[in-house]
Write a protein that holds these residues in place. Structure first.
Motif, short mmCIF file in Angstrom:
data_model
loop_
_atom_site.label_atom_id
_atom_site.label_comp_id
_atom_site.label_asym_id
_atom_site.label_seq_id
_atom_site.Cartn_x
_atom_site.Cartn_y
_atom_site.Cartn_z
N SER A 140 0.82 -1.21 0.00
CA SER A 140 0.00 0.00 0.00
C SER A 140 0.85 1.26 0.00
CB SER A 140 -0.93 0.01 1.22
OG SER A 140 -1.85 -1.05 1.16
N ASP A 147 -1.03 5.04 8.12
CA ASP A 147 -2.38 4.97 8.71
C ASP A 147 -2.37 4.47 10.15
OD1 ASP A 147 -3.35 5.99 6.38
OD2 ASP A 147 -4.34 4.16 5.70
N TYR A 172 -11.91 10.76 11.87
CA TYR A 172 -12.27 9.74 10.88
C TYR A 172 -13.77 9.71 10.59
CZ TYR A 172 -7.53 8.44 12.01
OH TYR A 172 -6.17 8.47 12.21
N THR A 174 -16.51 10.24 8.32
CA THR A 174 -16.68 10.40 6.87
C THR A 174 -17.92 11.20 6.51
OG1 THR A 174 -17.85 8.28 6.74
CG2 THR A 174 -15.48 8.25 6.36
N TYR A 365 -15.37 5.90 0.01
CA TYR A 365 -14.80 4.59 0.33
C TYR A 365 -13.29 4.59 0.08
CZ TYR A 365 -13.44 -0.26 -0.38
OH TYR A 365 -12.77 -1.46 -0.34
N SER A 368 -11.37 6.11 2.88
CA SER A 368 -11.54 5.51 4.21
C SER A 368 -10.42 4.51 4.46
CB SER A 368 -12.88 4.79 4.30
OG SER A 368 -12.90 3.64 3.45
N SER A 369 -10.24 4.12 5.71
CA SER A 369 -9.21 3.13 6.04
C SER A 369 -9.53 1.79 5.38
CB SER A 369 -9.10 2.97 7.56
OG SER A 369 -10.35 2.61 8.13
N GLU A 370 -10.81 1.48 5.25
CA GLU A 370 -11.20 0.22 4.62
C GLU A 370 -10.87 0.21 3.12
OE1 GLU A 370 -13.25 2.12 6.35
OE2 GLU A 370 -13.56 0.99 8.22
N GLY A 371 -10.93 1.36 2.49
CA GLY A 371 -10.72 1.43 1.05
C GLY A 371 -9.30 1.77 0.65
N ARG A 372 -8.40 1.89 1.63
CA ARG A 372 -7.02 2.32 1.33
C ARG A 372 -6.34 1.43 0.30
NH1 ARG A 372 -3.28 1.09 6.01
NH2 ARG A 372 -3.23 -0.91 4.90
N ASP A 373 -6.43 0.12 0.49
CA ASP A 373 -5.74 -0.79 -0.42
C ASP A 373 -6.34 -0.75 -1.82
OD1 ASP A 373 -4.09 -1.46 1.63
OD2 ASP A 373 -5.04 -3.39 2.07
N ASP A 374 -7.67 -0.63 -1.90
CA ASP A 374 -8.31 -0.54 -3.21
C ASP A 374 -7.92 0.75 -3.93
OD1 ASP A 374 -9.56 -2.98 -3.02
OD2 ASP A 374 -11.43 -2.18 -2.22
#
Length: 637
Positions: A140, A147, A172, A174, A365, A368-374
């Motif tokens: 990442s 993060d 955080y 959103t 998304y 967001s932390s959840e979407g960081r890799d995407d």
């Protein structure tokens, strides 16, 4: 900037490519969202280091350049911290955190952050949390470490003093409805009374008056924060290409060129080991497409100035009194719209200006932390450009003030100079690999600068004007009496072509010391760069055996087992050691991946074998040579 101390947070950064600026500004934004009463973000060269002891909480964000070097913006600050008269109690009362940006492919990974952290601790400062080390090699990118590090930082600060960061949960959130102010304000001017800028029809600059063109480039760059990376030590010049010569053949996937330029500007000087920074020209079709997509008027005139709401954290190098410039010219000369990938904050701002709900949700998304890799896969891994990102989210219409802040700056590209001014008066040469690659999703990509240079026609005097800067490199010019061991596989041979040319010219007026040169490439027939030059010098020039020199080449793919420069070095172990004990210097240039470590290991083996000592002892011997300035490395990723 001077300081009388503050109750909130100070963020100091030293950046090379812009990543540290991006991280520092993110730290500042998140601290403000968390309710920090005072947040200021400064480049280290805009902060008086003698005032550091007056601060209470400071976050440092630093990148590491080259082989463990400090970024230019940190040099004065670091020199102050190294003063011997600073006591071990000088920074008592200061709480700090350090985040470094580096690449674990380099030997001295995040060296700047590590030594800064140690020095601050030595001066009495108290650590808030352990230093964070961002790595470009992480799946990442640097955000893989950033993060979780920021989560720990905000939690610890809140525990230390809830008044400093009272609303951690807001950081955080959103569902925020406000974005804040952009860093820049744009003033639009009537074009009737203003002189037209340069024109560009085929992707290069045309001009009637070189002096006028120089002023246009300087005016545009002075209104961009990228100007702060052009230091006083850089010599500005304009060049005309006179030679565009392929050095490789029979390999459609590998294109290395030799470029020769004449100086158009007067008084330009350089020495071997110097670096040429070239400002590339963007494709005018892409520039027009960006302007159309953003619904901008290409012919209007603008000035870019600090936004009054953000003056405290604004870059000090920005020219707030610049003359108006055409918007299209400003975009073409300062905003990288079709090469560099945008930062994470770009997508966050896009989400505020997305009219379509599904686009807004996707952008939220991504950030967001959840979407960081995407996001990393979509953006950095695919090298998505600003123009492509905007086209993928058609309902987004970002104001130009935000675009000026968010679009990555058009940066110069650095090349080792491959000519000697003694051999080529009024000329400068570079050796350039024309970059192209395929992304994970099979999209073709090309290097902006190298591809542009390869397309220039030396015979078209109107279209091949190149803005450039010259500055000192990592390799210092050796005196003619110093024996040299040069190791330069691939395009790493570029500075050593200059070294050999220089010594050949010096030999005309007096005695010179010998040179051993180790070169490597894949195949003798396809990428033996400067073959005739090396063989000529090896036969009767400064690389000839009768003059104590030697030329040794490793063709890695011309036989079943691969042979690299370190194998050729071990074959010449005795000659290398003989030169070393006579006072020789070692210069190494090339890719930063495995090569520097492999060559260093080979040198340690040679020294250990020739002295019948351990490899640890040989490593210490080589380290002493490096400290004496006689083992110099120039490597790039």
């Amino acid at each position: 900037m001077n300081s009388e101390g503050r109750q909130g947070l100070l963020v100091l950064y030293a950046s090379q490519t812009g990543n540290a600026i991006d991280v520092a500004e993110r730290v500042g934004r998140e601290a403000e969202r968390g309710g920090c009463p005072s947040v200021e973000v400064f480049s280290m060269d805009a902060f008086d280091a003698s005032c550091l002891s007056k601060e209470q909480i400071v976050v440092f964000v630093v990148s590491t350049t080259g082989q463990g070097d400090n970024p230019p913006a940190m040099k004065v600050f670091w020199k102050f911290l190294l003063q011997r008269n600073l006591s071990h109690h000088w920074l008592e009362g200061l709480h700090y955190a350090v985040f470094g940006l580096g690449d674990s492919g380099y030997q001295k990974y995040n060296f700047t952050a590590k030594k800064l952290d140690k020095r601050l601790m030595d001066l009495g400062a108290e650590l808030i949390i352990e230093k964070g080390l961002g790595d470009d090699q992480h799946p990442s990118g640097y955000e893989g470490a950033l993060d979780p590090w920021l989560l720990s930082l905000w939690s610890k600060l809140n525990q230390m003093n809830s008044m400093v960061l009272p609303r951690v949960s807001d950081i955080y959130d959103t569902s925020r409805k406000t974005l804040g102010h952009p860093k820049y304000q744009i003033t639009y001017h009537c074009s009737n009374d203003l002189q037209s800028d340069f024109s560009s029809t085929s992707g290069s600059y045309q001009f009637q008056d070189l002096n006028g063109f120089e002023k246009i480039v300087a005016r545009a760059r002075s209104m961009s924060w990228v100007a702060q990376h052009i230091g006083d030590s850089m010599q500005h010049c304009f060049l005309r290409m006179v030679t565009n010569m392929p050095l490789t053949k029979h390999d459609p996937n590998r294109d290395v060129r030799h470029f020769e330029f004449e100086f158009l500007s007067s008084g330009c000087e350089y020495q071997v080991g110097d670096v040429l920074e070239i400002l590339p020209t963007q494709n005018p079709i892409a520039v027009d497409a960006f302007i159309k997509r953003c619904d901008l008027d290409p012919d209007c005139y603008i000035t870019v100035q600090p936004n009054a709401n953000n003056e405290e954290s604004f870059e000090p190098h920005l020219n707030a009194f610049a003359s108006p410039i055409k918007l299209k010219t400003f975009v073409a000369l300062t905003m990288d719209i079709n090469s560099a990938s945008p930062r994470r904050f770009f997508f966050e701002v896009m989400s505020f200006y997305a009219a379509a709900e599904h686009e807004k949700e996707k952008l939220q998304y991504f950030t967001s932390s959840e979407g960081r890799d995407d996001l990393y896969q979509y953006n950095q891994k695919e090298r998505r450009t600003v123009l492509e990102a905007l086209e993928d989210f058609p309902s987004v219409q970002i104001p130009f003030e935000w675009l000026v802040q968010l679009v990555p700056p058009l940066r110069t590209r650095a090349f080792s100079i491959s000519s000697s001014p003694l051999a080529h008066p009024n000329q400068v040469h570079v050796t350039v690999s024309v970059v192209s690659w395929t992304t994970p999703y099979k999209r073709k990509r090309r290097g902006l600068c190298s591809f542009w240079l390869a397309g220039l026609d030396p015979h078209d005097n109107r279209e091949n004007i190149v803005p450039a800067w010259i500055h000192r490199g990592s390799l210092h010019p050796p005196p003619p009496s110093l024996p040299l061991i040069l190791i330069g596989p691939g395009t790493g041979c570029a500075p050593f072509r200059a070294f050999v040319e220089e010594r050949a010219a010096q030999r005309e007026s007096g005695p010179t010391a010998p040179i051993l040169f180790f070169f490597g490439c894949r195949n003798q027939e396809s990428d033996f760069l400067y073959k005739n030059f090396w063989l000529s010098e090896a036969q009767k020039g400064v690389l000839s055996a009768e003059k104590g020199g030697g030329f040794f080449v490793a063709f890695s793919r011309d036989q079943p087992s691969k042979i690299y420069v370190q194998h050729k070095m071990k074959e010449q172990s005795g000659r290398i050691w003989s030169l070393l004990i006579s006072g020789a210097a070692i210069y190494l240039s090339g890719s930063s991946t495995k090569m520097p470590a492999d060559v260093t290991s080979a040198l340690e083996e040679i020294i250990a074998d020739e002295t019948s000592s351990s490899k640890d002892s040989a490593a210490r011997w080589l380290k002493r040579l490096e400290r004496a300035g006689k083992f110099q490395i120039e490597a790039w990723s």
